[in-house]
Design a protein around this motif. Structure first.
Motif, PDB file in Angstrom:
ATOM      1  N   LYS A  31       0.852  -1.192   0.000  1.00 51.55           N
ATOM      2  CA  LYS A  31       0.000   0.000   0.000  1.00 51.55           C
ATOM      3  C   LYS A  31       0.884   1.238   0.000  1.00 51.55           C
ATOM      4  CE  LYS A  31      -3.775  -2.399   1.866  1.00 51.55           C
ATOM      5  NZ  LYS A  31      -4.694  -2.728   2.817  1.00 51.55           N
ATOM      6  N   ASP A  32       0.249   2.398  -0.025  1.00 44.62           N
ATOM      7  CA  ASP A  32       1.000   3.657  -0.090  1.00 44.62           C
ATOM      8  C   ASP A  32       1.997   3.792   1.059  1.00 44.62           C
ATOM      9  OD1 ASP A  32      -0.340   4.312  -2.377  1.00 44.62           O
ATOM     10  OD2 ASP A  32      -1.777   5.642  -1.388  1.00 44.62           O
ATOM     11  N   TRP A  33       1.596   3.366   2.253  1.00 41.29           N
ATOM     12  CA  TRP A  33       2.509   3.473   3.395  1.00 41.29           C
ATOM     13  C   TRP A  33       3.749   2.614   3.206  1.00 41.29           C
ATOM     14  CZ3 TRP A  33       1.905   7.405   6.369  1.00 41.29           C
ATOM     15  CH2 TRP A  33       0.641   7.953   6.535  1.00 41.29           C
ATOM     16  N   HIS A  34       3.577   1.481   2.565  1.00 44.66           N
ATOM     17  CA  HIS A  34       4.731   0.629   2.295  1.00 44.66           C
ATOM     18  C   HIS A  34       5.700   1.318   1.330  1.00 44.66           C
ATOM     19  CE1 HIS A  34       1.734  -2.598   3.416  1.00 44.66           C
ATOM     20  NE2 HIS A  34       2.690  -2.736   4.320  1.00 44.66           N
ATOM     21  N   PHE A  35       5.130   2.033   0.370  1.00 41.71           N
ATOM     22  CA  PHE A  35       5.996   2.729  -0.593  1.00 41.71           C
ATOM     23  C   PHE A  35       6.756   3.876   0.071  1.00 41.71           C
ATOM     24  CE2 PHE A  35       3.245   0.441  -3.493  1.00 41.71           C
ATOM     25  CZ  PHE A  35       4.173  -0.044  -4.393  1.00 41.71           C
ATOM     26  N   ILE A  36       6.162   4.487   1.078  1.00 45.48           N
ATOM     27  CA  ILE A  36       6.892   5.512   1.841  1.00 45.48           C
ATOM     28  C   ILE A  36       8.056   4.859   2.580  1.00 45.48           C
ATOM     29  CG2 ILE A  36       6.719   7.131   3.771  1.00 45.48           C
ATOM     30  CD1 ILE A  36       3.820   7.669   2.805  1.00 45.48           C
ATOM     31  N   GLY A  37       7.816   3.689   3.167  1.00 43.37           N
ATOM     32  CA  GLY A  37       8.895   2.948   3.821  1.00 43.37           C
ATOM     33  C   GLY A  37       9.981   2.545   2.844  1.00 43.37           C
ATOM     34  N   MET A  38       9.569   2.118   1.651  1.00 44.50           N
ATOM     35  CA  MET A  38      10.556   1.768   0.625  1.00 44.50           C
ATOM     36  C   MET A  38      11.380   2.986   0.226  1.00 44.50           C
ATOM     37  SD  MET A  38       8.661  -0.868  -1.966  1.00 44.50           S
ATOM     38  CE  MET A  38       6.927  -0.709  -1.593  1.00 44.50           C
ATOM     39  N   ALA A  39      10.735   4.150   0.163  1.00 46.54           N
ATOM     40  CA  ALA A  39      11.453   5.375  -0.198  1.00 46.54           C
ATOM     41  C   ALA A  39      12.497   5.724   0.863  1.00 46.54           C
ATOM     42  CB  ALA A  39      10.469   6.528  -0.384  1.00 46.54           C
ATOM     43  N   VAL A  40      12.151   5.554   2.120  1.00 50.67           N
ATOM     44  CA  VAL A  40      13.106   5.847   3.201  1.00 50.67           C
ATOM     45  C   VAL A  40      14.303   4.909   3.123  1.00 50.67           C
ATOM     46  CG1 VAL A  40      13.415   5.786   5.709  1.00 50.67           C
ATOM     47  CG2 VAL A  40      11.376   6.853   4.727  1.00 50.67           C
ATOM     48  N   VAL A  41      14.035   3.626   2.947  1.00 51.36           N
ATOM     49  CA  VAL A  41      15.125   2.649   2.861  1.00 51.36           C
ATOM     50  C   VAL A  41      15.974   2.909   1.615  1.00 51.36           C
ATOM     51  CG1 VAL A  41      15.647   0.194   2.582  1.00 51.36           C
ATOM     52  CG2 VAL A  41      13.912   0.924   4.224  1.00 51.36           C
ATOM     53  N   THR A  42      15.333   3.243   0.516  1.00 47.43           N
ATOM     54  CA  THR A  42      16.068   3.556  -0.716  1.00 47.43           C
ATOM     55  C   THR A  42      16.926   4.798  -0.532  1.00 47.43           C
ATOM     56  OG1 THR A  42      14.360   2.528  -2.065  1.00 47.43           O
ATOM     57  CG2 THR A  42      15.825   4.081  -3.165  1.00 47.43           C
ATOM     58  N   LEU A  43      16.403   5.798   0.147  1.00 50.28           N
ATOM     59  CA  LEU A  43      17.181   7.005   0.411  1.00 50.28           C
ATOM     60  C   LEU A  43      18.429   6.678   1.226  1.00 50.28           C
ATOM     61  CD1 LEU A  43      17.392  10.095   0.168  1.00 50.28           C
ATOM     62  CD2 LEU A  43      16.107  10.225   2.306  1.00 50.28           C
ATOM     63  N   LEU A  44      18.285   5.843   2.232  1.00 53.56           N
ATOM     64  CA  LEU A  44      19.453   5.432   3.022  1.00 53.56           C
ATOM     65  C   LEU A  44      20.479   4.711   2.149  1.00 53.56           C
ATOM     66  CD1 LEU A  44      17.686   4.155   6.256  1.00 53.56           C
ATOM     67  CD2 LEU A  44      19.201   6.135   6.076  1.00 53.56           C
ATOM     68  N   ALA A  45      20.014   3.836   1.261  1.00 50.12           N
ATOM     69  CA  ALA A  45      20.927   3.118   0.373  1.00 50.12           C
ATOM     70  C   ALA A  45      21.610   4.069  -0.609  1.00 50.12           C
ATOM     71  CB  ALA A  45      20.184   2.015  -0.368  1.00 50.12           C
ATOM     72  N   LEU A  46      20.881   5.077  -1.074  1.00 47.97           N
ATOM     73  CA  LEU A  46      21.483   6.063  -1.983  1.00 47.97           C
ATOM     74  C   LEU A  46      22.509   6.928  -1.260  1.00 47.97           C
ATOM     75  CD1 LEU A  46      18.393   7.149  -4.108  1.00 47.97           C
ATOM     76  CD2 LEU A  46      20.340   5.748  -4.833  1.00 47.97           C
TER      77      LEU A  46
END
Length: 119
Positions: A31-46
């Motif tokens: 869901k949308d909240w999961h995509f926000i979590g994915m964005a946070v984790v992706t930002l950390l990886a970037l």
């Protein structure tokens, strides 16, 4: 490498995996909240990707080789976004399973990055 950033990224990836795993257990798609979590984790990886490249540019060298280090950096930065795109195409619980698996994979990649750098 920044050990704290590596640990924070790995823990965030495992939290995302647990969260999406719970959604899959409850037979829910991402869901949308999961995509926000994915964005946070992706930002950390970037951020880790940028830090790793900057350290290489400053002349620091990983113990096990620059090529494999850069390959792992790129893989860790692409892991969660790729799973996010796959979960968009699979709007069932299996989309959540895919994202949960990518969180576990990212945590393992983080441990490997730490080892490659010389931790």
């Amino acid at each position: 490498m920044l050990d704290v950033l590596t640990a924070v990224t790995a823990v965030a990836a495992l939290l995302l995996a647990a969260w999406c795993g719970w959604a899959a257990y409850r037979d829910q798609p991402t869901k949308d909240w999961h995509f926000i979590g994915m964005a946070v984790v992706t930002l950390l990886a970037l951020v880790q990707l940028v830090v790793g490249i900057v350290q290489l540019a400053r002349g620091e060298k990983p113990e096990q080789g620059t090529t494999i280090f850069v390959a792992y950096l790129l893989g860790s930065a692409a892991c969660v976004p790729a799973a996010g795109f796959l979960s968009l195409g699979e709007r069932t619980r299996w989309g959540s399973v895919t994202v949960a698996a990518s969180g576990v994979v990212l945590a393992v990649l983080e441990v490997r990055l730490f080892d490659i750098w010389g931790g």
